[in-house]
Design a protein around this motif. Sequence first.
Motif, PDB file in Angstrom:
ATOM      1  N   ALA A 180      12.624 -36.780  11.062  1.00 36.69           N
ATOM      2  CA  ALA A 180      13.846 -36.187  11.604  1.00 36.69           C
ATOM      3  C   ALA A 180      14.269 -36.922  12.865  1.00 36.69           C
ATOM      4  O   ALA A 180      13.466 -37.151  13.769  1.00 36.69           O
ATOM      5  CB  ALA A 180      13.614 -34.714  11.911  1.00 36.69           C
ATOM      6  N   GLY A 181      15.529 -37.317  12.928  1.00 35.05           N
ATOM      7  CA  GLY A 181      16.062 -37.951  14.128  1.00 35.05           C
ATOM      8  C   GLY A 181      15.689 -39.406  14.284  1.00 35.05           C
ATOM      9  O   GLY A 181      15.876 -39.977  15.351  1.00 35.05           O
ATOM     10  N   MET A 182      15.125 -40.011  13.227  1.00 33.59           N
ATOM     11  CA  MET A 182      14.742 -41.423  13.354  1.00 33.59           C
ATOM     12  C   MET A 182      15.789 -42.312  12.684  1.00 33.59           C
ATOM     13  O   MET A 182      16.412 -41.916  11.704  1.00 33.59           O
ATOM     14  CB  MET A 182      13.395 -41.654  12.678  1.00 33.59           C
ATOM     15  N   ASN A 183      15.931 -43.529  13.203  1.00 34.00           N
ATOM     16  CA  ASN A 183      16.839 -44.470  12.552  1.00 34.00           C
ATOM     17  C   ASN A 183      16.098 -45.157  11.402  1.00 34.00           C
ATOM     18  O   ASN A 183      14.881 -45.027  11.282  1.00 34.00           O
ATOM     19  CB  ASN A 183      17.393 -45.465  13.576  1.00 34.00           C
ATOM     20  N   PRO A 184      16.818 -45.872  10.521  1.00 38.48           N
ATOM     21  CA  PRO A 184      16.193 -46.448   9.326  1.00 38.48           C
ATOM     22  C   PRO A 184      14.968 -47.311   9.634  1.00 38.48           C
ATOM     23  O   PRO A 184      13.971 -47.257   8.909  1.00 38.48           O
ATOM     24  CB  PRO A 184      17.311 -47.279   8.703  1.00 38.48           C
ATOM     25  N   ASN A 185      15.036 -48.073  10.736  1.00 32.40           N
ATOM     26  CA  ASN A 185      13.886 -48.913  11.077  1.00 32.40           C
ATOM     27  C   ASN A 185      12.660 -48.082  11.416  1.00 32.40           C
ATOM     28  O   ASN A 185      11.553 -48.353  10.972  1.00 32.40           O
ATOM     29  CB  ASN A 185      14.223 -49.807  12.274  1.00 32.40           C
ATOM     30  N   GLU A 186      12.908 -47.070  12.245  1.00 35.19           N
ATOM     31  CA  GLU A 186      11.791 -46.205  12.642  1.00 35.19           C
ATOM     32  C   GLU A 186      11.221 -45.488  11.422  1.00 35.19           C
ATOM     33  O   GLU A 186      10.007 -45.316  11.301  1.00 35.19           O
ATOM     34  CB  GLU A 186      12.263 -45.180  13.682  1.00 35.19           C
ATOM     35  N   THR A 187      12.111 -45.065  10.513  1.00 31.12           N
ATOM     36  CA  THR A 187      11.654 -44.379   9.308  1.00 31.12           C
ATOM     37  C   THR A 187      10.765 -45.295   8.481  1.00 31.12           C
ATOM     38  O   THR A 187       9.713 -44.886   7.985  1.00 31.12           O
ATOM     39  CB  THR A 187      12.859 -43.917   8.468  1.00 31.12           C
ATOM     40  N   GLN A 188      11.190 -46.543   8.363  1.00 30.56           N
ATOM     41  CA  GLN A 188      10.395 -47.511   7.603  1.00 30.56           C
ATOM     42  C   GLN A 188       9.007 -47.660   8.226  1.00 30.56           C
ATOM     43  O   GLN A 188       7.995 -47.641   7.528  1.00 30.56           O
ATOM     44  CB  GLN A 188      11.129 -48.865   7.614  1.00 30.56           C
ATOM     45  N   GLU A 189       8.986 -47.743   9.552  1.00 28.30           N
ATOM     46  CA  GLU A 189       7.717 -47.889  10.257  1.00 28.30           C
ATOM     47  C   GLU A 189       6.847 -46.652  10.046  1.00 28.30           C
ATOM     48  O   GLU A 189       5.643 -46.740   9.839  1.00 28.30           O
ATOM     49  CB  GLU A 189       8.022 -48.080  11.750  1.00 28.30           C
ATOM     50  N   LEU A 190       7.516 -45.486  10.081  1.00 33.31           N
ATOM     51  CA  LEU A 190       6.789 -44.233   9.893  1.00 33.31           C
ATOM     52  C   LEU A 190       6.164 -44.168   8.501  1.00 33.31           C
ATOM     53  O   LEU A 190       5.021 -43.741   8.339  1.00 33.31           O
ATOM     54  CB  LEU A 190       7.736 -43.050  10.098  1.00 33.31           C
ATOM     55  N   MET A 191       6.905 -44.643   7.494  1.00 34.58           N
ATOM     56  CA  MET A 191       6.371 -44.648   6.135  1.00 34.58           C
ATOM     57  C   MET A 191       5.084 -45.447   6.080  1.00 34.58           C
ATOM     58  O   MET A 191       4.093 -45.021   5.471  1.00 34.58           O
ATOM     59  CB  MET A 191       7.397 -45.258   5.172  1.00 34.58           C
ATOM     60  N   ASN A 192       5.117 -46.622   6.723  1.00 33.61           N
ATOM     61  CA  ASN A 192       3.905 -47.443   6.748  1.00 33.61           C
ATOM     62  C   ASN A 192       2.761 -46.709   7.443  1.00 33.61           C
ATOM     63  O   ASN A 192       1.616 -46.753   7.002  1.00 33.61           O
ATOM     64  CB  ASN A 192       4.179 -48.771   7.461  1.00 33.61           C
ATOM     65  N   THR A 193       3.109 -46.047   8.561  1.00 37.61           N
ATOM     66  CA  THR A 193       2.075 -45.321   9.305  1.00 37.61           C
ATOM     67  C   THR A 193       1.454 -44.233   8.437  1.00 37.61           C
ATOM     68  O   THR A 193       0.232 -44.082   8.386  1.00 37.61           O
ATOM     69  CB  THR A 193       2.678 -44.674  10.567  1.00 37.61           C
ATOM     70  N   ILE A 194       2.309 -43.461   7.750  1.00 41.32           N
ATOM     71  CA  ILE A 194       1.786 -42.359   6.938  1.00 41.32           C
ATOM     72  C   ILE A 194       0.877 -42.897   5.836  1.00 41.32           C
ATOM     73  O   ILE A 194      -0.216 -42.384   5.603  1.00 41.32           O
ATOM     74  CB  ILE A 194       2.951 -41.537   6.329  1.00 41.32           C
ATOM     75  N   ARG A 195       1.338 -43.976   5.195  1.00 44.66           N
ATOM     76  CA  ARG A 195       0.505 -44.570   4.150  1.00 44.66           C
ATOM     77  C   ARG A 195      -0.819 -45.059   4.729  1.00 44.66           C
ATOM     78  O   ARG A 195      -1.880 -44.856   4.142  1.00 44.66           O
ATOM     79  CB  ARG A 195       1.256 -45.729   3.500  1.00 44.66           C
TER      80      ARG A 195
END
Lengths: 252, 357
Positions: A180-195
């Motif tokens: 929530a509240g993240m831009n596409p780049n941050e979201t991409q980074e978050l996906m990697n983090t979660i994985r």
Amino acid sequence: MALLEVKELGISFGGLRAVDDFHLTIEEGQLYGLIGPNGAGKTTVFNLLTGVYKPTDGYILLDGENITGKKTIEINQHGIARTFQNIRLFGDLTVRDNVKAGLHNHYKYSALTGILRLPKYYKVEKEMDERAMELLKVFDLDKEADYKASNLPYGKQRKLEIARALATDPKLLLLDEPAAGMNPNETQELMNTIRFVRDEFHMTILLIEHDMKLVSGICEQLTVLNFGQILTEGETSVVLNDPKVITAYLGE
Amino acid sequence: MKMKALSKNTRSNLITYGMVVTAYVVMEILLKAGMVSSLLRGLLVPLCMYVILAVSLNLVVGISGELSLGHAGFMCVGAFSSALFSLCMKEAVPAGALRFFLAILIGAAAGALFGFLIGVPVLRLRGDYLAIVTLAFGEIIKNVVNIIFLGRDVNGFHISIEDAFSLNMEPGGEVLINGPQGITGTPQDSSFFIGIVLILITLFVVINMVNSRTGRAIMAIRDNRIAAESVGINVTKYKLLAFTVSASLAGVAGVLYAHNLSTLAAQPKNFGYNMSIMILVFVVLGGIGNIRGSIIAAVVLTLLPEMLRSLNDYRMLMYAVVLIATMIFTSSPGGQAFRERYSLKALIGRKNQEKEA
């Protein structure tokens, strides 16, 4: 046996049936998504799983143990940790101390040991520091360890919340709208983090998310909630193409 | 980075301890040189007491984030329990130091007991209940103490809530607590030195507690109760712990107070609502959660009315002006900008810059 098994879970607030006949089975190591339109009852499910609300019906089994109706701190000790939709950090504590607060139940010494500064205090605090820095490194927060948590930028606050939840050494991690509240780049980074968290910590993760790119990118299974009831469930690609789901989100 | 942070914290604490010790040494030298007025000499023990009260209240208000308006009540409990003990043990334990040491332990235990009893039901609730209950507690305990008559004769203790005659004592019995007149003849064991030692002990307890696993849990609860629960911190337990320790330290301050006077009576002036509020003013003005600030505020605000004595009627007016000025200076955006521009660090930094240029 499944790590988390929920059957016939329901809760009423007065006359309002917020969640009804909810069921969920998550296997160990799975990345599971819980989606649905606003007000569908997703966060209520999280609050039921973590003991913030007591369910009026149904039961919750974690690793075969019945945790229905237990208190939040007991459920955490059983192995469920969570993050919050609106970030809830310990704002006036340092980043390091936030994680150390998460380590609270794993590295113990008595209050008196702390006041008298007995040798055990120094030993345990050192272990805590090391463990906290390890976790912060994973999330690339080690350079900010001495910052006040409330001074971190938004994306890093989200990461810190996950780090703090992981510090409690859970079996199941619940993420409430991590993007929530993240831009596409941050979201991409978050996906990697979660994985990364799933693979590195062998964690089972249940997450609520509205960002469909994230959901389709990392979730293996989905459950869709609408008006407190399960609309459909199954493999991510199948569920997301289900006309019922599309209607629920976009209307007729 | 890690070492630096540790040493920064430790350094700050050492400054606090050092400040107290320096103040003591300077004061002792002035006393020896005879440069201290009798008025100030009489204020030394109360000053120590106020500092202990302010630091202990800061543990509840600043660190734990709860509002307590009955700190004087815990002080009252500590004062009366310890004074009674000292009076009873005057003959049994003639050694003043040992008796006073035991009296301090009793005062601390009494404060802790009442803190615990009040905290158990109230700290489970959310909101401002603690403020309301502690406010009531402070007033009630003061009035209860005022109607207790306690005497001792060959048959043992007698208690009454009417008057000294209804104690029905054998001839030769002595009245220990005489209702509104309180306790008379407490041995005067308090001294400036002991006061300073007690301040250092208070600081040691509070600072070490704050910088430990316990303090982290307490502050985590203050910052976000729901998140603290979600990481497995027992909210009630840690709130209760902070409150009990604070009440216990207030009890110690009461011991210091009781053994500084020959007569101990509960009056609105010493154990009333005003006293509790005054302690809260020390904490707020010194900075909530700032231990060193509490000490400085307690000292300055105690000395200020005495120093302004020459202004007679305008004394309390000036007191108010100082309070308001401090608040503006520390909390308003303009005041903060001013402080940043003219702080010691900034001045030194500017000088270095000028040198380089």
